[in-house]
Design an enzyme around this catalytic site. Structure first.
Site, mmCIF file in Angstrom:
data_model
loop_
_atom_site.group_PDB
_atom_site.id
_atom_site.type_symbol
_atom_site.label_atom_id
_atom_site.label_comp_id
_atom_site.label_asym_id
_atom_site.label_seq_id
_atom_site.Cartn_x
_atom_site.Cartn_y
_atom_site.Cartn_z
ATOM 1 N N SER A 1 0.828 -1.193 0.000
ATOM 2 C CA SER A 1 0.000 0.000 0.000
ATOM 3 C C SER A 1 0.867 1.249 0.000
ATOM 4 O O SER A 1 2.091 1.161 0.037
ATOM 5 C CB SER A 1 -0.901 0.010 1.226
ATOM 6 O OG SER A 1 -0.112 0.212 2.385
ATOM 7 N N LYS A 2 0.214 2.378 -0.022
ATOM 8 C CA LYS A 2 0.934 3.663 -0.128
ATOM 9 C C LYS A 2 2.007 3.813 0.939
ATOM 10 O O LYS A 2 3.000 4.489 0.725
ATOM 11 C CB LYS A 2 -0.022 4.864 -0.025
ATOM 12 C CG LYS A 2 -1.239 4.791 -0.902
ATOM 13 C CD LYS A 2 -2.470 4.320 -0.124
ATOM 14 C CE LYS A 2 -3.038 3.069 -0.753
ATOM 15 N NZ LYS A 2 -3.782 2.155 0.054
ATOM 16 N N ARG A 3 1.750 3.194 2.080
ATOM 17 C CA ARG A 3 2.740 3.294 3.159
ATOM 18 C C ARG A 3 4.097 2.779 2.722
ATOM 19 O O ARG A 3 5.126 3.168 3.250
ATOM 20 C CB ARG A 3 2.308 2.472 4.379
ATOM 21 C CG ARG A 3 0.929 2.731 4.879
ATOM 22 C CD ARG A 3 0.667 1.999 6.175
ATOM 23 N NE ARG A 3 0.557 0.555 6.034
ATOM 24 C CZ ARG A 3 1.436 -0.309 6.500
ATOM 25 N NH1 ARG A 3 2.499 0.102 7.142
ATOM 26 N NH2 ARG A 3 1.259 -1.610 6.338
#
Length: 465
Positions: free
Chosen positions: A238-240
């Site tokens: 994910s974006k993390r």
RNA sequence: GGCCCCAUAGUCUAGCGGUUAGGACGCCGGCCUCUCACGCCGGAAACUAGGGUUCGAUUCCCUAUGGGGCUGCCA
């Protein structure tokens, strides 16, 4: 039977890395089997779907060059089709209207959880005429004849799920829009999809969908649930973890074919090969070459693959691809001409991304505005050497052999090694201590520009002294 | 919690009962060299654990452990 695959993104965000990979698998599988690849936008969730995302997803496909044979279809435009099958299901007693309020449902769920039992719909509205007005959803009536749903997955083998794990799930929202499972099944069947290749997060949807296929009287397709992509910490990517949007990779200067090459190797392998042309991928791709465990997204390997593609690129094509980055950097339009191509050749072995390449090419278009301080300290004591260089080069023919001669003479005269001559020239030309080779730079820059830059540095040193 | 899926170096992977466990990224060292790269050479680094099955298990089975997914009027 000929093969039909599809990629069905929901336009609730940008096309992401994981989506692109499953699209690629579907694409390769279809092409390998001389079949058809369909793009279908699953926008039945009107709350979260946005038209701009659909457009961006289609654009991303154009960028990577995966062409679809049919579509894009939009589920939001296929309401009448679904309505027909919904009516059929209800008439045949395979689905029913449910008038339960959200409040009742959430209370039910709450109490079930507190009792430690599975949160399942209790079938309250299964009985006809419980209520006949107000908002309703449509639920699929779980058949009570079978005890389990079994299917064969091309990657995982036989999978069996007990019916008791499921409940009468909702197939139509109270706003009349079909839910994912229903719309997906109807479309796949109607579009003749033979092979469903998707992330294994859908594994647990599959029994529900198979039940729907049977209820609707459709042929069940083949399934291949591919492992997901994880981040460094093994959590769902994910974006993390960094950029997940395909467009970011475009903006950062990754080549589309390099990105595809990287993604295909997440799960796929063919002997010891790392670099594949699209034709090779189409030839070699098949489900039995896919692994079954999740893989971690590794930016540094992607970067390496990108650098390999840059090295192998036809210079003139690479020049075209770098030009937009250079224009962006210099804030002016850059012509894609022979000079740019020649310049590109000098950074092709050094740049890992197009963006990086643009940075390395900048000095060809703009004389340095300042000089690397450490470099000056280390290599440029005074202007004597540069003046000698200017004197010797003034009347020569501007060729590599003549330049070599001039530099060798200088080395002799000052009794120094090549590096002591090369670095000052490099700094004069680029302002930096790192760059392509000095001969190739000087030839591309030309005689007057090169000498001018050397003069500039000479003057700079004099003024400083 | 329940159900489902997965398990070879830090990472991507090869392996489909008998291998000195192969390749790649990254990392370390060397060579090349006008800088930086590239290239070349070399190195460290793995079968999650315990039970079976078998003459023999990384490979087959079971269990444990670990990780992931699902458990929505999201897809």
């Amino acid at each position: 039977m000929s093969v039909v695959t599809r990629f069905p993104p929901s336009p609730t965000g940008f096309l992401h890395i994981g989506g692109l990979r499953t699209a690629l698998f579907n694409y390769l599988y279809a092409r390998h089997h001389d079949g058809k690849f369909i793009l279908r936008i699953e926008d039945t969730d009107s709350e979260r779907s946005e038209k701009r995302f659909s457009e961006l997803i289609i654009k991303a496909f154009e960028w990577v060059g995966l062409d679809f044979d049919e579509g894009p279809y939009f589920q939001s435009q296929r309401g009448e089709i679904y309505a027909k099958y919904i009516d059929k299901l209800i008439k045949e007693g395979k689905a029913y209207r449910c008038y339960c309020s959200r409040e009742r449902l959430s209370k039910l769920k709450e109490s079930q959880i507190s009792k430690g039992i599975k949160p399942h719909y209790d079938g309250f509205c299964r009985e006809q005429n419980r209520k006949t007005s107000g908002d309703y959803t449509v639920r699929f009536k779980l058949p009570d004849s079978v005890g389990k749903v079994e299917f064969y997955d091309m990657i995982h083998g036989k999978i069996s799920v007990a019916l008791s794990e499921l409940d009468d799930f909702i197939i139509v929202r109270s706003n009349r829009m079909p839910m994912y499972n229903l719309a997906c099944v109807i479309d796949d069947a109607l579009m003749g999809v033979t092979d469903i290749i998707r992330g294994d997060d859908h594994l647990s949807n599959t029994p529900k969908q198979i039940l729907l296929y049977k209820a609707l009287g459709f042929d069940i397709p083949r399934y291949a649930h591919v492992p997901m992509i994880l981040g460094e910490d093994k959590k769902r990517f994910s974006k993390r973890h960094g950029a997940t949007s395909v467009s970011v990779y475009k903006d950062e200067g990754y080549l589309p074919d390099a990105l595809l090459n990287y993604l295909v190797r997440l799960g796929f392998s063919y002997k010891d090969q790392e670099i594949f042309s699209l034709d090779e991928l189409i030839r070699y791709f098949d489900i039995d070459r896919l692994g079954k465990s999740a893989s971690v997204f590794n930016p540094s390997k992607l970067l390496w693959i990108n650098s390999v593609y840059i090295k192998n690129r036809e210079p003139s094509k690479l020049a075209e691809e770098i030009a937009p980055f250079l224009s962006e950097l210099l804030k002016r339009e850059i012509d894609v001409d022979e000079k740019l191509t020649e310049a590109v050749k000098t950074v092709q072995q050094r740049a890992k991304t197009l963006k990086e390449a643009a940075g390395q090419l900048k000095f060809y278009f703009e004389a340095p505005s300042d000089y690397d301080e450490k470099g000056i300290k280390k290599y440029c004591k005074d202007s004597g050497l540069l003046k000698e260089l200017l004197r010797l080069a003034e009347d020569i023919k501007w060729s590599e052999s003549e330049l070599k001669r001039v530099i060798e003479e200088t080395m002799d005269k000052f009794q120094i090694k090549m590096i002591k001559v090369a670095q000052p020239i490099r700094i004069a030309l680029t302002g930096k201590t790192v760059s392509p080779g000095i001969y190739e730079m000087m030839l591309i820059l030309g005689k007057s520009e090169s000498l001018k830059r050397i003069e500039n540095l000479s003057r700079f040193l004099d003024e400083r002294a």
